[in-house]
Design a protein around this motif. Sequence first.
Motif, PDB file in Angstrom:
ATOM      1  N   TRP A   5       0.807  -1.218   0.000  1.00  0.00           N
ATOM      2  CA  TRP A   5       0.000   0.000   0.000  1.00  0.00           C
ATOM      3  C   TRP A   5       0.845   1.274   0.000  1.00  0.00           C
ATOM      4  CZ3 TRP A   5       0.549   3.558   3.883  1.00  0.00           C
ATOM      5  CH2 TRP A   5       1.168   3.124   5.057  1.00  0.00           C
ATOM      6  N   TRP A   6       2.071   1.174   0.534  1.00  0.00           N
ATOM      7  CA  TRP A   6       2.928   2.347   0.627  1.00  0.00           C
ATOM      8  C   TRP A   6       3.410   2.829  -0.740  1.00  0.00           C
ATOM      9  CZ3 TRP A   6       3.689  -2.467   2.615  1.00  0.00           C
ATOM     10  CH2 TRP A   6       4.635  -3.270   1.989  1.00  0.00           C
ATOM     11  N   LYS A   7       3.182   2.021  -1.775  1.00  0.00           N
ATOM     12  CA  LYS A   7       3.548   2.413  -3.138  1.00  0.00           C
ATOM     13  C   LYS A   7       2.351   2.948  -3.915  1.00  0.00           C
ATOM     14  CE  LYS A   7       7.333  -0.960  -3.492  1.00  0.00           C
ATOM     15  NZ  LYS A   7       7.871  -2.117  -4.260  1.00  0.00           N
ATOM     16  N   ASP A   8       1.190   2.935  -3.276  1.00  0.00           N
ATOM     17  CA  ASP A   8      -0.031   3.362  -3.938  1.00  0.00           C
ATOM     18  C   ASP A   8      -0.149   4.885  -3.946  1.00  0.00           C
ATOM     19  OD1 ASP A   8      -3.111   3.837  -4.181  1.00  0.00           O
ATOM     20  OD2 ASP A   8      -2.831   1.716  -4.659  1.00  0.00           O
ATOM     21  N   THR A 145      -0.169  -2.335  13.138  1.00  0.00           N
ATOM     22  CA  THR A 145       1.022  -2.826  13.826  1.00  0.00           C
ATOM     23  C   THR A 145       2.253  -2.110  13.285  1.00  0.00           C
ATOM     24  OG1 THR A 145       1.431  -4.620  12.242  1.00  0.00           O
ATOM     25  CG2 THR A 145      -0.030  -5.114  14.116  1.00  0.00           C
ATOM     26  N   VAL A 146       3.351  -2.271  13.979  1.00  0.00           N
ATOM     27  CA  VAL A 146       4.616  -1.656  13.556  1.00  0.00           C
ATOM     28  C   VAL A 146       4.981  -2.090  12.145  1.00  0.00           C
ATOM     29  CG1 VAL A 146       7.089  -1.525  14.046  1.00  0.00           C
ATOM     30  CG2 VAL A 146       5.434  -1.501  15.931  1.00  0.00           C
ATOM     31  N   ALA A 147       4.745  -3.361  11.838  1.00  0.00           N
ATOM     32  CA  ALA A 147       5.133  -3.903  10.530  1.00  0.00           C
ATOM     33  C   ALA A 147       4.367  -3.268   9.383  1.00  0.00           C
ATOM     34  CB  ALA A 147       4.923  -5.413  10.518  1.00  0.00           C
ATOM     35  N   GLN A 148       3.239  -2.655   9.648  1.00  0.00           N
ATOM     36  CA  GLN A 148       2.486  -1.990   8.585  1.00  0.00           C
ATOM     37  C   GLN A 148       3.000  -0.573   8.326  1.00  0.00           C
ATOM     38  OE1 GLN A 148      -1.523  -2.300  10.044  1.00  0.00           O
ATOM     39  NE2 GLN A 148      -1.821  -4.346   9.187  1.00  0.00           N
ATOM     40  N   PHE A 149       3.570   0.051   9.335  1.00  0.00           N
ATOM     41  CA  PHE A 149       4.057   1.421   9.180  1.00  0.00           C
ATOM     42  C   PHE A 149       5.485   1.493   8.625  1.00  0.00           C
ATOM     43  CE2 PHE A 149       0.730   2.100  12.437  1.00  0.00           C
ATOM     44  CZ  PHE A 149       0.050   3.170  11.858  1.00  0.00           C
ATOM     45  N   VAL A 150       6.321   0.553   9.002  1.00  0.00           N
ATOM     46  CA  VAL A 150       7.746   0.629   8.650  1.00  0.00           C
ATOM     47  C   VAL A 150       7.995   0.742   7.143  1.00  0.00           C
ATOM     48  CG1 VAL A 150       9.872  -0.744   8.565  1.00  0.00           C
ATOM     49  CG2 VAL A 150       8.712  -0.369  10.741  1.00  0.00           C
ATOM     50  N   PRO A 151       7.360  -0.085   6.287  1.00  0.00           N
ATOM     51  CA  PRO A 151       7.643   0.040   4.847  1.00  0.00           C
ATOM     52  C   PRO A 151       7.328   1.422   4.291  1.00  0.00           C
ATOM     53  CG  PRO A 151       6.487  -2.017   5.308  1.00  0.00           C
ATOM     54  CD  PRO A 151       6.429  -1.203   6.569  1.00  0.00           C
ATOM     55  N   TYR A 152       6.309   2.068   4.825  1.00  0.00           N
ATOM     56  CA  TYR A 152       5.942   3.412   4.381  1.00  0.00           C
ATOM     57  C   TYR A 152       7.050   4.400   4.720  1.00  0.00           C
ATOM     58  CZ  TYR A 152       3.101   7.699   3.971  1.00  0.00           C
ATOM     59  OH  TYR A 152       2.617   8.940   3.633  1.00  0.00           O
ATOM     60  N   PHE A 153       7.623   4.272   5.907  1.00  0.00           N
ATOM     61  CA  PHE A 153       8.696   5.175   6.317  1.00  0.00           C
ATOM     62  C   PHE A 153       9.999   4.870   5.582  1.00  0.00           C
ATOM     63  CE2 PHE A 153       6.513   5.399  10.740  1.00  0.00           C
ATOM     64  CZ  PHE A 153       5.528   6.230  10.209  1.00  0.00           C
ATOM     65  N   LEU A 154      10.227   3.611   5.265  1.00  0.00           N
ATOM     66  CA  LEU A 154      11.472   3.232   4.597  1.00  0.00           C
ATOM     67  C   LEU A 154      11.600   3.863   3.208  1.00  0.00           C
ATOM     68  CD1 LEU A 154      11.894  -0.565   5.479  1.00  0.00           C
ATOM     69  CD2 LEU A 154      13.416   1.313   6.133  1.00  0.00           C
ATOM     70  N   VAL A 155      10.490   4.211   2.605  1.00  0.00           N
ATOM     71  CA  VAL A 155      10.515   4.797   1.265  1.00  0.00           C
ATOM     72  C   VAL A 155      11.393   6.045   1.232  1.00  0.00           C
ATOM     73  CG1 VAL A 155       9.118   5.896  -0.522  1.00  0.00           C
ATOM     74  CG2 VAL A 155       8.256   3.855   0.646  1.00  0.00           C
ATOM     75  N   VAL A 156      11.371   6.820   2.318  1.00  0.00           N
ATOM     76  CA  VAL A 156      12.157   8.066   2.357  1.00  0.00           C
ATOM     77  C   VAL A 156      13.169   8.044   3.498  1.00  0.00           C
ATOM     78  CG1 VAL A 156      10.342   9.446   1.277  1.00  0.00           C
ATOM     79  CG2 VAL A 156      10.395   9.209   3.770  1.00  0.00           C
ATOM     80  N   LEU A 179      20.423   0.080   6.125  1.00  0.00           N
ATOM     81  CA  LEU A 179      19.420   0.653   7.024  1.00  0.00           C
ATOM     82  C   LEU A 179      18.215  -0.267   7.159  1.00  0.00           C
ATOM     83  CD1 LEU A 179      18.532   4.265   7.591  1.00  0.00           C
ATOM     84  CD2 LEU A 179      16.631   2.741   7.064  1.00  0.00           C
ATOM     85  N   GLU A 180      17.836  -0.925   6.086  1.00  0.00           N
ATOM     86  CA  GLU A 180      16.708  -1.864   6.155  1.00  0.00           C
ATOM     87  C   GLU A 180      17.006  -3.013   7.107  1.00  0.00           C
ATOM     88  OE1 GLU A 180      16.025  -2.991   2.123  1.00  0.00           O
ATOM     89  OE2 GLU A 180      14.785  -1.215   1.667  1.00  0.00           O
TER      90      GLU A 180
END
Length: 308
Positions: A5-8, A145-156, A179-180
């Motif tokens: 979803w973070w790429k949408d 959960t944390v796992a749903q937010f992290v990919p969104y933040f990793l984008v930048v 960093l990942e």
Amino acid sequence: MDIEWWKDKISEDIYETLRTKEQHLPPYHGHSPQQWFRRHLVDWLAIVVETFYLGTTSQHLAVHLLDFFMDKLEVDQNHLYLLAMACLSISVKYEEHCDKTLKLNSLNHMLPSHSLLSVGYSAAELTNMEITVLNFFDWSLSIPTVAQFVPYFLVVSVDNHDLIDGQPILCKSAVVTCLEKHTKYFMEISLQDHVFRNYTPSLIAASCIAASRISLRLTPTWPQHLQLMTDYFIEELLPCVNIMLRFQKKDLQLSQCSPLPAQYPPVTPHHQYQSPMYNTQCYPPNFVTPQHMMAQGGKPQLFGCRGS
């Protein structure tokens, strides 16, 4: 949640929806008389997740279900692993593809090898526990959960203008990779102790990024674009970040000594698989920077993280 979803195009709206939902999460009191056993259950879940190549969203949802169930209800000592098993089974059915559904025999095989659990649990026991857990949560599993937010933040999470030890980044992809791996490590840390239940999932996720940037000596520690995306100031993150860094320091110390501390005995399943949480070799002896990674034949080396 298999959709990235973070790429949408509507990722910002989805993020705001998740932030709104997390504000309605019930308070966690940490009053369970079985709190002392929580670490063993969480580590066992990590073993199963790694063994069957499950996603972090399933792992974090399972721990959430486990924590809040145990916070309100006391479970028979002989059924604590059954509860963990049910929480993970529910999470996998909700988060993963149908081909990732866990088999009861496989789960029983992963149980620690001591007499009380030597025969494992029956299908009826697992089903009944799953229904009990689902009823407790009113069959509502749409839980941030944390796992749903992290990919969104990793984008930048890394910018071309970032500095490492005051020097410009030579290879952004190497920095991102490193960093990942650090972020994955701090995500695991956030599951280890119930103290992190004092913070919202999005704040913990942002803290994982901040702690990773500190570990890699990236400056500025919390640039404006991360502040704008997460809607968190660094001052809001520091209490959680400091806890993570203390755990990191403790892991570093444990990686340099042997044997393992007696208060955290390793969980030994029937097939003698060692818990990644207790593997003293999983933590690097020194901080790994992207420069070091690129110096080793140009191939990014994995940061030694829990469960990797």
